[in-house]
Design a protein around this motif. Structure first.
Motif, PDB file in Angstrom:
ATOM      1  N   GLU A 238      22.938  -1.865  18.722  1.00  0.00           N
ATOM      2  CA  GLU A 238      22.678  -2.735  19.866  1.00  0.00           C
ATOM      3  C   GLU A 238      21.267  -2.537  20.397  1.00  0.00           C
ATOM      4  OE1 GLU A 238      24.261  -3.327  24.479  1.00  0.00           O
ATOM      5  OE2 GLU A 238      25.405  -2.100  23.061  1.00  0.00           O
ATOM      6  N   LYS A 239      20.863  -1.299  20.582  1.00  0.00           N
ATOM      7  CA  LYS A 239      19.548  -1.009  21.132  1.00  0.00           C
ATOM      8  C   LYS A 239      18.425  -1.455  20.192  1.00  0.00           C
ATOM      9  CE  LYS A 239      20.212   1.055  25.139  1.00  0.00           C
ATOM     10  NZ  LYS A 239      19.575   0.611  26.397  1.00  0.00           N
ATOM     11  N   ILE A 240      18.567  -1.151  18.912  1.00  0.00           N
ATOM     12  CA  ILE A 240      17.533  -1.536  17.946  1.00  0.00           C
ATOM     13  C   ILE A 240      17.448  -3.055  17.847  1.00  0.00           C
ATOM     14  CG2 ILE A 240      16.865  -1.500  15.518  1.00  0.00           C
ATOM     15  CD1 ILE A 240      16.282   1.115  16.850  1.00  0.00           C
ATOM     16  N   ASP A 241      18.604  -3.718  17.813  1.00  0.00           N
ATOM     17  CA  ASP A 241      18.608  -5.185  17.753  1.00  0.00           C
ATOM     18  C   ASP A 241      17.925  -5.780  18.979  1.00  0.00           C
ATOM     19  OD1 ASP A 241      19.876  -5.128  15.339  1.00  0.00           O
ATOM     20  OD2 ASP A 241      21.893  -5.519  16.144  1.00  0.00           O
ATOM     21  N   ASN A 242      18.222  -5.226  20.158  1.00  0.00           N
ATOM     22  CA  ASN A 242      17.582  -5.724  21.384  1.00  0.00           C
ATOM     23  C   ASN A 242      16.076  -5.506  21.349  1.00  0.00           C
ATOM     24  OD1 ASN A 242      20.014  -6.544  22.471  1.00  0.00           O
ATOM     25  ND2 ASN A 242      20.325  -4.675  23.665  1.00  0.00           N
ATOM     26  N   TYR A 243      15.663  -4.339  20.843  1.00  0.00           N
ATOM     27  CA  TYR A 243      14.230  -4.043  20.746  1.00  0.00           C
ATOM     28  C   TYR A 243      13.528  -5.044  19.818  1.00  0.00           C
ATOM     29  CZ  TYR A 243       9.946  -1.557  19.507  1.00  0.00           C
ATOM     30  OH  TYR A 243       8.641  -1.234  19.270  1.00  0.00           O
ATOM     31  N   VAL A 244      14.136  -5.272  18.656  1.00  0.00           N
ATOM     32  CA  VAL A 244      13.535  -6.190  17.680  1.00  0.00           C
ATOM     33  C   VAL A 244      13.496  -7.610  18.230  1.00  0.00           C
ATOM     34  CG1 VAL A 244      13.831  -7.240  15.404  1.00  0.00           C
ATOM     35  CG2 VAL A 244      14.167  -4.774  15.696  1.00  0.00           C
ATOM     36  N   ILE A 245      14.603  -8.052  18.842  1.00  0.00           N
ATOM     37  CA  ILE A 245      14.679  -9.420  19.360  1.00  0.00           C
ATOM     38  C   ILE A 245      13.669  -9.628  20.488  1.00  0.00           C
ATOM     39  CG2 ILE A 245      16.152 -11.041  20.622  1.00  0.00           C
ATOM     40  CD1 ILE A 245      18.517  -9.939  19.018  1.00  0.00           C
ATOM     41  N   LYS A 246      13.544  -8.651  21.380  1.00  0.00           N
ATOM     42  CA  LYS A 246      12.587  -8.781  22.477  1.00  0.00           C
ATOM     43  C   LYS A 246      11.165  -8.916  21.954  1.00  0.00           C
ATOM     44  CE  LYS A 246      15.250  -6.274  25.994  1.00  0.00           C
ATOM     45  NZ  LYS A 246      15.338  -5.039  26.818  1.00  0.00           N
ATOM     46  N   ASN A 247      10.816  -8.132  20.948  1.00  0.00           N
ATOM     47  CA  ASN A 247       9.467  -8.210  20.385  1.00  0.00           C
ATOM     48  C   ASN A 247       9.247  -9.524  19.658  1.00  0.00           C
ATOM     49  OD1 ASN A 247       7.660  -5.506  20.419  1.00  0.00           O
ATOM     50  ND2 ASN A 247       9.817  -4.979  20.555  1.00  0.00           N
ATOM     51  N   ILE A 248      10.280 -10.019  18.966  1.00  0.00           N
ATOM     52  CA  ILE A 248      10.157 -11.314  18.297  1.00  0.00           C
ATOM     53  C   ILE A 248       9.970 -12.423  19.327  1.00  0.00           C
ATOM     54  CG2 ILE A 248      11.416 -13.044  16.949  1.00  0.00           C
ATOM     55  CD1 ILE A 248      12.639 -10.786  15.336  1.00  0.00           C
ATOM     56  N   ILE A 249      10.759 -12.364  20.412  1.00  0.00           N
ATOM     57  CA  ILE A 249      10.619 -13.367  21.476  1.00  0.00           C
ATOM     58  C   ILE A 249       9.221 -13.322  22.074  1.00  0.00           C
ATOM     59  CG2 ILE A 249      11.411 -13.996  23.795  1.00  0.00           C
ATOM     60  CD1 ILE A 249      14.212 -13.152  22.961  1.00  0.00           C
ATOM     61  N   PHE A 250       8.710 -12.094  22.295  1.00  0.00           N
ATOM     62  CA  PHE A 250       7.348 -11.955  22.829  1.00  0.00           C
ATOM     63  C   PHE A 250       6.326 -12.607  21.893  1.00  0.00           C
ATOM     64  CE2 PHE A 250       3.374  -9.473  22.851  1.00  0.00           C
ATOM     65  CZ  PHE A 250       2.953  -9.720  24.154  1.00  0.00           C
ATOM     66  N   ASP A 251       6.428 -12.315  20.596  1.00  0.00           N
ATOM     67  CA  ASP A 251       5.502 -12.911  19.622  1.00  0.00           C
ATOM     68  C   ASP A 251       5.608 -14.433  19.614  1.00  0.00           C
ATOM     69  OD1 ASP A 251       4.885 -10.342  19.060  1.00  0.00           O
ATOM     70  OD2 ASP A 251       5.627 -10.327  17.007  1.00  0.00           O
ATOM     71  N   VAL A 252       6.837 -14.951  19.660  1.00  0.00           N
ATOM     72  CA  VAL A 252       7.042 -16.399  19.605  1.00  0.00           C
ATOM     73  C   VAL A 252       6.496 -17.070  20.861  1.00  0.00           C
ATOM     74  CG1 VAL A 252       8.796 -18.212  19.592  1.00  0.00           C
ATOM     75  CG2 VAL A 252       9.029 -16.256  18.059  1.00  0.00           C
ATOM     76  N   ILE A 253       6.715 -16.448  22.027  1.00  0.00           N
ATOM     77  CA  ILE A 253       6.202 -17.028  23.282  1.00  0.00           C
ATOM     78  C   ILE A 253       4.678 -17.078  23.263  1.00  0.00           C
ATOM     79  CG2 ILE A 253       5.963 -16.616  25.759  1.00  0.00           C
ATOM     80  CD1 ILE A 253       8.818 -15.599  25.781  1.00  0.00           C
ATOM     81  N   VAL A 254       4.056 -15.987  22.835  1.00  0.00           N
ATOM     82  CA  VAL A 254       2.589 -15.966  22.762  1.00  0.00           C
ATOM     83  C   VAL A 254       2.092 -17.022  21.777  1.00  0.00           C
ATOM     84  CG1 VAL A 254       0.586 -14.583  22.110  1.00  0.00           C
ATOM     85  CG2 VAL A 254       2.438 -13.550  23.433  1.00  0.00           C
ATOM     86  N   PHE A 255       2.753 -17.111  20.622  1.00  0.00           N
ATOM     87  CA  PHE A 255       2.370 -18.119  19.624  1.00  0.00           C
ATOM     88  C   PHE A 255       2.492 -19.520  20.212  1.00  0.00           C
ATOM     89  CE2 PHE A 255       2.829 -20.957  16.055  1.00  0.00           C
ATOM     90  CZ  PHE A 255       1.992 -20.430  15.080  1.00  0.00           C
ATOM     91  N   GLY A 256       3.604 -19.779  20.917  1.00  0.00           N
ATOM     92  CA  GLY A 256       3.815 -21.103  21.498  1.00  0.00           C
ATOM     93  C   GLY A 256       2.787 -21.440  22.559  1.00  0.00           C
ATOM     94  N   LEU A 257       2.429 -20.472  23.409  1.00  0.00           N
ATOM     95  CA  LEU A 257       1.438 -20.726  24.453  1.00  0.00           C
ATOM     96  C   LEU A 257       0.071 -21.041  23.860  1.00  0.00           C
ATOM     97  CD1 LEU A 257       2.389 -17.944  27.039  1.00  0.00           C
ATOM     98  CD2 LEU A 257       2.701 -20.408  27.312  1.00  0.00           C
ATOM     99  N   ILE A 258      -0.334 -20.254  22.869  1.00  0.00           N
ATOM    100  CA  ILE A 258      -1.645 -20.487  22.250  1.00  0.00           C
ATOM    101  C   ILE A 258      -1.636 -21.797  21.468  1.00  0.00           C
ATOM    102  CG2 ILE A 258      -3.336 -19.596  20.604  1.00  0.00           C
ATOM    103  CD1 ILE A 258      -2.495 -16.785  21.372  1.00  0.00           C
ATOM    104  N   PHE A 259      -0.552 -22.069  20.748  1.00  0.00           N
ATOM    105  CA  PHE A 259      -0.461 -23.311  19.978  1.00  0.00           C
ATOM    106  C   PHE A 259      -0.479 -24.530  20.903  1.00  0.00           C
ATOM    107  CE2 PHE A 259       2.054 -26.674  17.891  1.00  0.00           C
ATOM    108  CZ  PHE A 259       1.307 -26.830  16.733  1.00  0.00           C
TER     109      PHE A 259
END
Length: 645
Positions: free
Chosen positions: A209-230
């Motif tokens: 659970e913890k590792i999945d949450n860590y990975v998902i949060k970082n993926i969401i962060f990357d996607v949000i940054v990508f979306g804002l810049i795009f």
């Protein structure tokens, strides 16, 4: 400037303290310890833990696991850590930090980047028969990991023969189940390409659970940054297409694009979601190339905001670095990592100093100043922080992405501010140009009215004198050509009056739409002379957009072009014959005028173009060429748009 030095002083102090702490931790190792053991049994479930150490370090050895799934049942909850010592082996060192071996300094010995090693540690988990997960970023540069004797992950190819080492660049995440509270982690790392070797970043272990949450949060962060810049890139690209004279917008979009191309290779390495494994060399060369384009694009973006300030040799300086950076990496794969590191370390600070100088000394509008300053300092701080952290083996992907985001957002706000001010100035200039045009048109009308008054007055006086001379004569005594003469003079007055009115009308149309007015003027002149004319002009020059561009550049261009066309037309009617061909174009911010016609006789080239046309083109800072070939007269004129007189 005091604020700049203050900020950089604080930054240097922070980086210095971090580096000092890193050096101190790198010395926290023990030659006499025999085992790496980490007790996590007192942690709560679910848990997430970063395994900094201790790790057993075996230099230039690739050891296999000592645990196997078959002997796990023999391990009890109260085993002494020392029984897990690797059979027949003592570690070279026991390190307390998960960092590259190039950062380990022990008894004046420094480990070289190119080599291989084994890292091993024993964990005591909170519970047995539980599902756990492991996540760590890519290591320098190939790795294999075993959990309790089972191979769980591999990046690249690990080998004791460095020529057979295949580097890889992707994160590792996997799940496992332990039948015992004790687990053995064996990590083999080999490097033959990068300027550092060994582990980096965080080695995370925890519940699923913890590792999945860590990975998902970082993926969401990357996607949000990508979306804002795009989104910001698309928005400003749309603005650029609406008005292609706004060069800062297209350079800003290029900067956004270079950042977008880098994002999938940082932090969570999102490229692996969409494509198969990309070679280490391919990724590194691509990122190095993108780094070069990023530096060049931010330099040109800055120059487009402050045109004519940056000296040409400054661009040569950046281009020399770009070509040198590309050529070096083509020589040897090992030189790629050095070239990338030194290129960014050298050119990024120079760009930051250049940008800070322009912002502090060239921007007078405070809101734009603060916005641009935050963007530049944000990129500089996180960029340099990322370089330093990466140098010490700490994964800096999140920091670099944060720097990208801060730069893009605050530069977008500053650019919007610049654009708003530019629109306001454009509106003021447009209003001023309208007044200037009205003033010029009024002056032309007054001149034409005076000319019309003098011309018509003189011709009417002639008729009056002519009639007065014959008023006392009887009808039969009048000269034979009295009526035809009177009719001729009356027709001249009417024609003169008509020409003056048409001239005023042509001027009115020309001020409203330059080439539409010129087109009507030329067609009428040739029709009156009984000549044919072909007037070629693209549709985009007849629209309101181009008319506004003309008005914004120079208010006296319409009247100068009107008289120039009139002079060329008069010259053609004087010397030419048959059909006259006119071609109008607009290329590279220059208005192009080409005209050709047959000449009446074999005249010399000298004198075919009126002196007034030469002087008028020279006044508009243009160029004029004319020549005769096979009885055809050719005229070519180019006038730069935007050089007011």
């Amino acid at each position: 400037m005091k604020r700049v030095f203050t900020i950089f002083f604080i930054y240097i102090c922070l980086m210095g303290s971090h580096c000092a702490e890193s050096e101190k931790q790198n010395h926290s190792l023990n030659k006499n310890e025999k085992i790496g053991f980490i007790d996590l049994s007192k942690g709560d479930e679910p848990f997430l833990h970063s395994l900094e150490g201790p790790w057993e370090f075996y230099w230039m050895e690739l050891l296999e696991p000592s645990f196997s799934p078959s002997n796990l049942y023999q391990l009890s909850d109260k085993q002494s850590p020392m029984i897990f010592q690797y059979p027949g082996k003592n570690p070279d060192l026991v390190v307390s930090e998960f960092r590259p071996w190039t950062k380990i300094k022990f008894e004046n010995y420094e480990f070289q980047p190119y080599g291989y090693a084994t890292y091993r540690t024993i964990l005591k988990l909170p519970k047995a028969n539980m599902n756990y997960s492991v996540h760590f970023t890519q290591l320098f540069t190939a790795s294999k990991i075993w959990i309790n004797g089972e191979l769980k992950g591999q990046v690249g190819n690990v080998s004791s023969d460095l020529t057979k080492v295949i580097p890889g660049r992707r994160n590792t995440t996997f799940k496992f189940q332990s039948e015992s509270k004790y687990i053995e982690i064996v990590l083999q790392v080999a490097n033959s390409h990068y300027y550092q070797g060994g582990p980096r970043g965080e080695f995370l272990i925890g519940s699923e659970e913890k590792i999945d949450n860590y990975v998902i949060k970082n993926i969401i962060f990357d996607v949000i940054v990508f979306g804002l810049i795009f989104g910001s890139m698309i928005y400003h690209l749309f603005i650029y297409f609406l008005n292609k004279d706004n060069k800062p917008f297209i350079f800003y979009c290029i900067v956004c694009l270079t950042f977008l191309l880098r994002l999938p290779f940082h932090n969570m390495k999102l490229y692996s979601i969409f494509t198969s494994e990309i070679s280490w060399y391919g990724q590194s060369f691509f990122l190095h190339f993108v780094n070069i384009v990023s530096i060049l694009s931010v330099v040109y973006f800055l120059n487009s905001l402050f045109p004519k300030i940056t000296k040409p040799y400054f661009f040569i300086f950046y281009w020399i670095g770009a070509f040198a950076g590309i050529l070096i990496v083509l020589i040897d794969e090992r030189s790629l990592s050095y070239a990338n590191f030194f290129y960014i370390s050298f050119y990024l600070p120079i760009y930051l100093v250049h940008a800070i100088y322009l912002i502090f000394f060239k921007i007078t509008e405070k809101k734009s100043f603060y916005l641009m300053a935050i963007g530049i300092l944000g990129l500089g701080f996180f960029g340099l922080l990322g370089i330093i952290l990466n140098l010490y083996g700490i994964d800096s992907g999140v920091y670099i992405i944060s720097g990208f985001l801060i730069f893009i957002l605050f530069q977008a706000l500053a650019l919007s501010r610049f654009y708003t001010i530019a629109l306001e100035n454009h509106s003021k200039l447009k209003l001023k140009l309208v007044h200037e045009n009205q003033k010029n048109l009024s002056e032309q009308r007054e001149e034409l009215q005076i000319l019309m008054h003098d011309s018509l007055g003189g011709e009417l006086t002639d008729i009056h004198v002519y009639l007065e001379k014959h008023i006392d004569l009887q009808i039969e005594e009048l000269p034979e050509k009295f009526v035809p003469e009177l009719h001729t003079r009356t027709m001249q007055i009417i024609r003169s009056f008509r020409n003056h009115l048409l001239f005023i009308e042509d001027l009115n149309i020309t001020y409203k739409n330059l080439f539409e007015g010129l087109n009507l003027t030329i067609l009428r002149r040739y029709a009156d002379a009984g000549r044919e004319v072909e007037f070629n002009i693209p549709e985009n020059l007849l629209g309101s957009v181009f008319q506004e561009k003309i008005n914004a550049c120079q208010y006296d261009l319409p009247i100068n072009l009107f008289y120039l066309f009139t002079e060329i037309c008069t010259n053609d009617l004087k010397y030419g014959k048959n059909e006259s061909v006119w071609t109008i174009g607009y290329f590279d911010s220059k208005i192009s005028i080409q005209q050709r016609n047959q000449i009446k006789t074999h005249l010399s080239e000298l004198g075919l173009v009126p002196k007034a046309a030469y002087l008028r083109v020279e006044k508009m800072k243009g160029e004029l060429e004319s020549w005769i070939s096979d009885g055809i007269f050719y005229l070519k004129i180019e006038i730069p748009l935007g050089t007011g007189t």
